[in-house]
Design a protein around this motif. Structure first.
Motif, PDB file in Angstrom:
ATOM      1  N   ILE A  35      37.894  -6.019 -14.464  1.00 26.17           N
ATOM      2  CA  ILE A  35      37.869  -6.647 -15.789  1.00 26.17           C
ATOM      3  C   ILE A  35      36.858  -5.913 -16.665  1.00 26.17           C
ATOM      4  O   ILE A  35      35.697  -5.778 -16.287  1.00 26.17           O
ATOM      5  N   ILE A  36      37.295  -5.440 -17.818  1.00 26.82           N
ATOM      6  CA  ILE A  36      36.429  -4.671 -18.702  1.00 26.82           C
ATOM      7  C   ILE A  36      36.390  -5.291 -20.096  1.00 26.82           C
ATOM      8  O   ILE A  36      37.181  -6.174 -20.426  1.00 26.82           O
ATOM      9  N   ALA A  37      35.458  -4.799 -20.903  1.00 28.87           N
ATOM     10  CA  ALA A  37      35.354  -5.214 -22.301  1.00 28.87           C
ATOM     11  C   ALA A  37      35.990  -4.149 -23.181  1.00 28.87           C
ATOM     12  O   ALA A  37      35.684  -2.965 -23.048  1.00 28.87           O
ATOM     13  N   THR A  38      36.897  -4.552 -24.047  1.00 24.82           N
ATOM     14  CA  THR A  38      37.546  -3.625 -24.976  1.00 24.82           C
ATOM     15  C   THR A  38      38.066  -4.409 -26.167  1.00 24.82           C
ATOM     16  O   THR A  38      38.361  -5.611 -26.056  1.00 24.82           O
ATOM     17  N   SER A  39      38.175  -3.750 -27.302  1.00 25.14           N
ATOM     18  CA  SER A  39      38.690  -4.409 -28.502  1.00 25.14           C
ATOM     19  C   SER A  39      40.215  -4.401 -28.547  1.00 25.14           C
ATOM     20  O   SER A  39      40.825  -5.049 -29.397  1.00 25.14           O
ATOM     21  N   ASP A  40      40.852  -3.665 -27.623  1.00 28.95           N
ATOM     22  CA  ASP A  40      42.310  -3.616 -27.591  1.00 28.95           C
ATOM     23  C   ASP A  40      42.874  -4.961 -27.143  1.00 28.95           C
ATOM     24  O   ASP A  40      42.355  -5.600 -26.233  1.00 28.95           O
ATOM     25  N   ARG A  41      43.977  -5.367 -27.777  1.00 27.59           N
ATOM     26  CA  ARG A  41      44.609  -6.643 -27.467  1.00 27.59           C
ATOM     27  C   ARG A  41      45.606  -6.503 -26.322  1.00 27.59           C
ATOM     28  O   ARG A  41      46.102  -5.419 -26.051  1.00 27.59           O
ATOM     29  N   GLY A  42      45.933  -7.611 -25.695  1.00 26.00           N
ATOM     30  CA  GLY A  42      46.928  -7.620 -24.643  1.00 26.00           C
ATOM     31  C   GLY A  42      48.156  -8.408 -25.061  1.00 26.00           C
ATOM     32  O   GLY A  42      48.139  -9.116 -26.075  1.00 26.00           O
ATOM     33  N   THR A  43      49.234  -8.312 -24.291  1.00 25.25           N
ATOM     34  CA  THR A  43      50.472  -9.030 -24.601  1.00 25.25           C
ATOM     35  C   THR A  43      50.682 -10.240 -23.696  1.00 25.25           C
ATOM     36  O   THR A  43      51.611 -11.014 -23.906  1.00 25.25           O
ATOM     37  N   LEU A  44      49.821 -10.405 -22.701  1.00 26.39           N
ATOM     38  CA  LEU A  44      49.868 -11.563 -21.805  1.00 26.39           C
ATOM     39  C   LEU A  44      48.455 -12.053 -21.532  1.00 26.39           C
ATOM     40  O   LEU A  44      47.510 -11.266 -21.521  1.00 26.39           O
ATOM     41  N   MET A  45      48.348 -13.350 -21.328  1.00 24.50           N
ATOM     42  CA  MET A  45      47.069 -13.935 -20.929  1.00 24.50           C
ATOM     43  C   MET A  45      47.191 -14.361 -19.466  1.00 24.50           C
ATOM     44  O   MET A  45      48.283 -14.366 -18.902  1.00 24.50           O
ATOM     45  N   GLY A  46      46.076 -14.718 -18.856  1.00 23.90           N
ATOM     46  CA  GLY A  46      46.112 -15.198 -17.485  1.00 23.90           C
ATOM     47  C   GLY A  46      44.743 -15.674 -17.065  1.00 23.90           C
ATOM     48  O   GLY A  46      43.797 -15.658 -17.860  1.00 23.90           O
ATOM     49  N   ASN A  47      44.637 -16.090 -15.801  1.00 20.01           N
ATOM     50  CA  ASN A  47      43.316 -16.492 -15.326  1.00 20.01           C
ATOM     51  C   ASN A  47      43.245 -16.464 -13.816  1.00 20.01           C
ATOM     52  O   ASN A  47      44.256 -16.401 -13.117  1.00 20.01           O
ATOM     53  N   ARG A  48      42.008 -16.517 -13.318  1.00 21.92           N
ATOM     54  CA  ARG A  48      41.699 -16.587 -11.883  1.00 21.92           C
ATOM     55  C   ARG A  48      40.677 -17.693 -11.646  1.00 21.92           C
ATOM     56  O   ARG A  48      39.974 -17.690 -10.642  1.00 21.92           O
ATOM     57  N   GLY A  49      40.556 -18.600 -12.618  1.00 27.73           N
ATOM     58  CA  GLY A  49      39.549 -19.641 -12.538  1.00 27.73           C
ATOM     59  C   GLY A  49      38.359 -19.326 -13.435  1.00 27.73           C
ATOM     60  O   GLY A  49      38.416 -18.447 -14.300  1.00 27.73           O
ATOM     61  N   LEU A  50      37.285 -20.036 -13.247  1.00 23.55           N
ATOM     62  CA  LEU A  50      36.068 -19.862 -14.044  1.00 23.55           C
ATOM     63  C   LEU A  50      35.272 -18.663 -13.536  1.00 23.55           C
ATOM     64  O   LEU A  50      34.707 -18.709 -12.442  1.00 23.55           O
ATOM     65  N   LEU A  51      35.198 -17.612 -14.335  1.00 23.61           N
ATOM     66  CA  LEU A  51      34.508 -16.380 -13.937  1.00 23.61           C
ATOM     67  C   LEU A  51      33.244 -16.115 -14.744  1.00 23.61           C
ATOM     68  O   LEU A  51      32.452 -15.258 -14.373  1.00 23.61           O
ATOM     69  N   HIS A  52      33.044 -16.805 -15.869  1.00 23.46           N
ATOM     70  CA  HIS A  52      31.945 -16.499 -16.779  1.00 23.46           C
ATOM     71  C   HIS A  52      30.851 -17.563 -16.747  1.00 23.46           C
ATOM     72  O   HIS A  52      31.059 -18.686 -16.282  1.00 23.46           O
ATOM     73  N   ASN A  53      29.675 -17.155 -17.251  1.00 23.74           N
ATOM     74  CA  ASN A  53      28.563 -18.098 -17.360  1.00 23.74           C
ATOM     75  C   ASN A  53      28.480 -18.642 -18.792  1.00 23.74           C
ATOM     76  O   ASN A  53      29.370 -18.379 -19.614  1.00 23.74           O
ATOM     77  N   ASP A  54      27.425 -19.366 -19.095  1.00 25.08           N
ATOM     78  CA  ASP A  54      27.285 -19.977 -20.419  1.00 25.08           C
ATOM     79  C   ASP A  54      27.067 -18.954 -21.524  1.00 25.08           C
ATOM     80  O   ASP A  54      27.130 -19.292 -22.707  1.00 25.08           O
ATOM     81  N   HIS A  55      26.790 -17.697 -21.139  1.00 25.21           N
ATOM     82  CA  HIS A  55      26.602 -16.633 -22.131  1.00 25.21           C
ATOM     83  C   HIS A  55      27.863 -15.784 -22.281  1.00 25.21           C
ATOM     84  O   HIS A  55      27.819 -14.700 -22.863  1.00 25.21           O
ATOM     85  N   LYS A  56      28.963 -16.266 -21.765  1.00 27.10           N
ATOM     86  CA  LYS A  56      30.258 -15.585 -21.822  1.00 27.10           C
ATOM     87  C   LYS A  56      30.223 -14.226 -21.123  1.00 27.10           C
ATOM     88  O   LYS A  56      30.852 -13.275 -21.530  1.00 27.10           O
ATOM     89  N   GLU A  57      29.462 -14.178 -20.031  1.00 28.43           N
ATOM     90  CA  GLU A  57      29.379 -12.980 -19.205  1.00 28.43           C
ATOM     91  C   GLU A  57      30.145 -13.226 -17.908  1.00 28.43           C
ATOM     92  O   GLU A  57      29.955 -14.259 -17.260  1.00 28.43           O
ATOM     93  N   VAL A  58      30.994 -12.291 -17.527  1.00 31.57           N
ATOM     94  CA  VAL A  58      31.738 -12.419 -16.281  1.00 31.57           C
ATOM     95  C   VAL A  58      30.784 -12.160 -15.118  1.00 31.57           C
ATOM     96  O   VAL A  58      30.167 -11.098 -15.025  1.00 31.57           O
ATOM     97  N   VAL A  59      30.673 -13.129 -14.222  1.00 30.03           N
ATOM     98  CA  VAL A  59      29.714 -13.033 -13.124  1.00 30.03           C
ATOM     99  C   VAL A  59      30.381 -13.017 -11.751  1.00 30.03           C
ATOM    100  O   VAL A  59      29.708 -12.898 -10.735  1.00 30.03           O
ATOM    101  N   ARG A  60      31.717 -13.152 -11.717  1.00 32.67           N
ATOM    102  CA  ARG A  60      32.455 -13.077 -10.454  1.00 32.67           C
ATOM    103  C   ARG A  60      33.863 -12.574 -10.740  1.00 32.67           C
ATOM    104  O   ARG A  60      34.394 -12.790 -11.830  1.00 32.67           O
ATOM    105  N   PRO A  61      34.494 -11.880  -9.793  1.00 30.02           N
ATOM    106  CA  PRO A  61      35.832 -11.325 -10.021  1.00 30.02           C
ATOM    107  C   PRO A  61      36.945 -12.350  -9.941  1.00 30.02           C
ATOM    108  O   PRO A  61      38.023 -12.147 -10.509  1.00 30.02           O
TER     109      PRO A  61
END
Length: 224
Positions: free
Chosen positions: A14-40
């Motif tokens: 999972i990376i940070a980029t300004s490019d948009r995607g055509t599908l959304m999805g999820n694997r559960g709660l991955l981020h902390n209160d600062h909107k940082e991904v802390v688990r895969p």
């Protein structure tokens, strides 16, 4: 404003980029209160969702809520180990499940549970050490929609040939790349589903007319 870390690569990173995607999805709660991904991942159910469904609105990476992930297209999502959502993409999920049952004889009795699919995919997308396992196959035997790794990059098997994958779309098909042993990124079970008839959606850049137009624009820009 820095882009959020919510775009998924073919290998599942999972990376940070300004490019948009055509599908959304999820694997559960991955981020902390600062909107940082802390688990895969948090769940074994890795899904892909429609960008819009019943007018629902979400604030990205809300505290305590699942992390919204985005994909270039379904081919990318499947390579990363995700499957269609059984709610917002129910017709596609049904097609995926039917193809799964055709591909895997042990599921042919029609009693296949979603948890069984998720468990198998989870085993195939993660090694014991947490790395992404690749497997070897003959390119000529891989179905359309399979993603492979080659020369440090990703390529999708397409009707027009091997398409180089980029964060914002696909490039021109490689000339003469039709056979030989390659390293496959898409999980084995999902490749079997593709071979059984499931047709994943490609990003619009995979269209030959679109690629030709992009190539012409690039050549014109280079010559200016």
């Amino acid at each position: 404003m820095m882009p959020l870390q919510n775009r998924v690569l073919p290998n599942g990173d999972i990376i940070a980029t300004s490019d948009r995607g055509t599908l959304m999805g999820n694997r559960g709660l991955l981020h902390n209160d600062h909107k940082e991904v802390v688990r895969p991942f948090r769940l074994k159910a890795w899904i892909t969702c429609a960008l819009e469904f019943k007018g629902r609105k979400r604030q990205l990476m809300s505290p305590g809520m699942y992390t919204e992930l985005f994909f270039l297209d379904e081919v990318t999502a499947l390579a990363a180990g995700h499957r269609p959502c059984a709610e917002c993409r129910r017709p596609r999920f049904n097609e995926f499940k039917q193809a799964w049952q055709l591909a895997h004889s042990e599921s042919a009795d029609g009693k296949l549970k979603v948890a069984e699919i998720d468990a198998i995919l989870h085993e195939q997308r993660l090694s014991p050490d947490g790395s992404r396992p690749l497997w070897q196959a003959n390119l000529a035997e891989l179905p359309i929609g399979t993603m492979i790794e080659r020369d440090g990059g990703y390529y999708a098997v397409h009707a027009s040939g091997l398409l180089p994958w980029h964060i914002d779309g696909y490039g021109q098909a490689l000339a003469g790349a039709t056979e030989g042993q390659v390293m496959v990124v898409t999980p084995r079970a999902t490749v079997a589903v593709l071979a059984a008839g499931y047709e994943p959606a490609f990003h619009e850049s995979a269209n030959s007319d679109r690629r030709a137009r992009n190539g012409l624009e690039a050549r014109l820009k280079a010559g200016s």
